[in-house]
Design a protein around this motif. Sequence first.
Motif, PDB file in Angstrom:
ATOM      1  N   MET A  85       0.797  -1.222   0.000  1.00  0.00           N
ATOM      2  CA  MET A  85       0.000   0.000   0.000  1.00  0.00           C
ATOM      3  C   MET A  85       0.833   1.277   0.000  1.00  0.00           C
ATOM      4  O   MET A  85       0.386   2.331  -0.462  1.00  0.00           O
ATOM      5  N   GLY A  86       2.069   1.201   0.506  1.00  0.00           N
ATOM      6  CA  GLY A  86       2.901   2.392   0.580  1.00  0.00           C
ATOM      7  C   GLY A  86       3.163   3.044  -0.763  1.00  0.00           C
ATOM      8  O   GLY A  86       3.342   4.269  -0.836  1.00  0.00           O
ATOM      9  N   HIS A 350      -6.180  -1.618  -5.223  1.00  0.00           N
ATOM     10  CA  HIS A 350      -7.447  -1.003  -5.655  1.00  0.00           C
ATOM     11  C   HIS A 350      -8.644  -1.604  -4.931  1.00  0.00           C
ATOM     12  O   HIS A 350      -9.730  -1.021  -4.955  1.00  0.00           O
ATOM     13  N   ARG A 351      -8.446  -2.735  -4.241  1.00  0.00           N
ATOM     14  CA  ARG A 351      -9.519  -3.365  -3.470  1.00  0.00           C
ATOM     15  C   ARG A 351      -9.636  -2.783  -2.050  1.00  0.00           C
ATOM     16  O   ARG A 351     -10.592  -3.096  -1.340  1.00  0.00           O
ATOM     17  N   GLN A 352      -8.694  -1.982  -1.638  1.00  0.00           N
ATOM     18  CA  GLN A 352      -8.744  -1.429  -0.290  1.00  0.00           C
ATOM     19  C   GLN A 352      -9.911  -0.440  -0.158  1.00  0.00           C
ATOM     20  O   GLN A 352     -10.207   0.308  -1.099  1.00  0.00           O
ATOM     21  N   PRO A 353     -10.574  -0.418   0.996  1.00  0.00           N
ATOM     22  CA  PRO A 353     -11.771   0.424   1.144  1.00  0.00           C
ATOM     23  C   PRO A 353     -11.543   1.893   0.800  1.00  0.00           C
ATOM     24  O   PRO A 353     -12.409   2.525   0.187  1.00  0.00           O
ATOM     25  N   TYR A 354     -10.409   2.443   1.175  1.00  0.00           N
ATOM     26  CA  TYR A 354     -10.153   3.856   0.890  1.00  0.00           C
ATOM     27  C   TYR A 354     -10.232   4.127  -0.610  1.00  0.00           C
ATOM     28  O   TYR A 354     -10.856   5.102  -1.055  1.00  0.00           O
ATOM     29  N   ARG A 358     -12.852   6.166  -3.120  1.00  0.00           N
ATOM     30  CA  ARG A 358     -12.351   7.308  -3.891  1.00  0.00           C
ATOM     31  C   ARG A 358     -12.516   7.115  -5.395  1.00  0.00           C
ATOM     32  O   ARG A 358     -12.851   8.063  -6.114  1.00  0.00           O
ATOM     33  N   TYR A 359     -12.288   5.897  -5.882  1.00  0.00           N
ATOM     34  CA  TYR A 359     -12.262   5.666  -7.323  1.00  0.00           C
ATOM     35  C   TYR A 359     -13.334   4.706  -7.828  1.00  0.00           C
ATOM     36  O   TYR A 359     -13.416   4.455  -9.033  1.00  0.00           O
TER      37      TYR A 359
END
Length: 403
Positions: A85-86, A350-354, A358-359
């Motif tokens: 994620m970084g 891209h599967r992360q909730p944030y 956003r996208y």
Amino acid sequence: MSRPMLRYGRQSIEQDDIDAVVAVLRGDFLTTGPAVEAFEKAIAEKTGARDAVVCSSGTAALHMMAMALDLSPQDAVVVPSMTFMGTASAVRLAGAEVVFADVNPETGLMEAGHLEDAVARAGSHRVKAAIPVHLNGWACDMNALAAVADKRGIVLLEDAAHAIGTTVAQDGRRIAVGACVRSKMAIFSFHPVKTVTSAEGGAVTTNDHALAARLRRLRSHGITHNPGDFVDRAAAFAPGGEPNPWYHEMHEPAPNYRLSDVHCALGLSQLKKLDRFVARRQALAARYDKALSPLAPLVRPVPRIAGCEPGLHLYAVLIDFAALGLDRATVMQRLRDQGVGTQVHYIPVHRQPYYRRRYGELSLPGADTYYARELSLPLFPAMQDDDVDRVAAALSAIVDCVG
């Protein structure tokens, strides 16, 4: 008697590493001392880059690299979804948007076509940069990616957190990842599970001296002590023209991402062993390849990349869990019951909730396919040959049970 748990990765610390750290502890500088410059010089020499700038972590290196681009909210940076994620977080922390690229479902690497597709999905945002990720230690095809980037005016960067010691064939010679032959900057991580460690730490390499100087400011509050940079000359210089010894200026806000001399002493000691550690990891991987070959096609290693000699961070296999009739969690638990630790690298970012918020929902089938099958097996220099055999036997027993 039960055998110790084999973790998927761990540091290999030897007596000379301990001695190097103790020497710093007994010296005058615990931070911002001579070990920092020595470590930077050694990284530059090892990678072939003109400059290396060390910092507190691989994520800090990514953030510094992104800040040095002077990104704006109108800018976007292409990041493969198959990464830690970084890589994406650094872009957002620097104020730009992320455009996620798909990857090859077999290797997990971003390719030129994936970059082209991501640029086409950027909408009204200007794609200013792209950050290919050398996953597991295998290098992306930087020549192909650079051809796309050059055509579109995109700055090419490298996330080489997995790839210290990796080399690629180019023009009849071997080029180290981090030499920045086809990129503006590259980053490394020295986390304990990486090929060499400074406990925590990272670095940015570049061939641009001015950029390296700015990176050094960005790791230390945006402060400069260089008289040539001073703006308020009346305050900076004594009447005789000499710079005031206490004086410094902050030209832009930035975090404290400095790496201490304690960490650098360990990193420098470890870096001297890089070739040995890389060779051992490659030998263990070759033994895995042979031991696991009877399990194909249910279990198979991530394919090799032509022309690449990897400094392997991970030994990743692709498992057809559906054909096996077992879910991944069950396989991991059965291996753990046999003293074999594993991990998954990675959940597509891209599967992360944030990022979903956003996208929206993105279709990146290569990343999803790679993720659905990936499992990282134990790999570190202190492993013995029979440790590999033990892991292979545990996997074979699982396959035989359902076969």
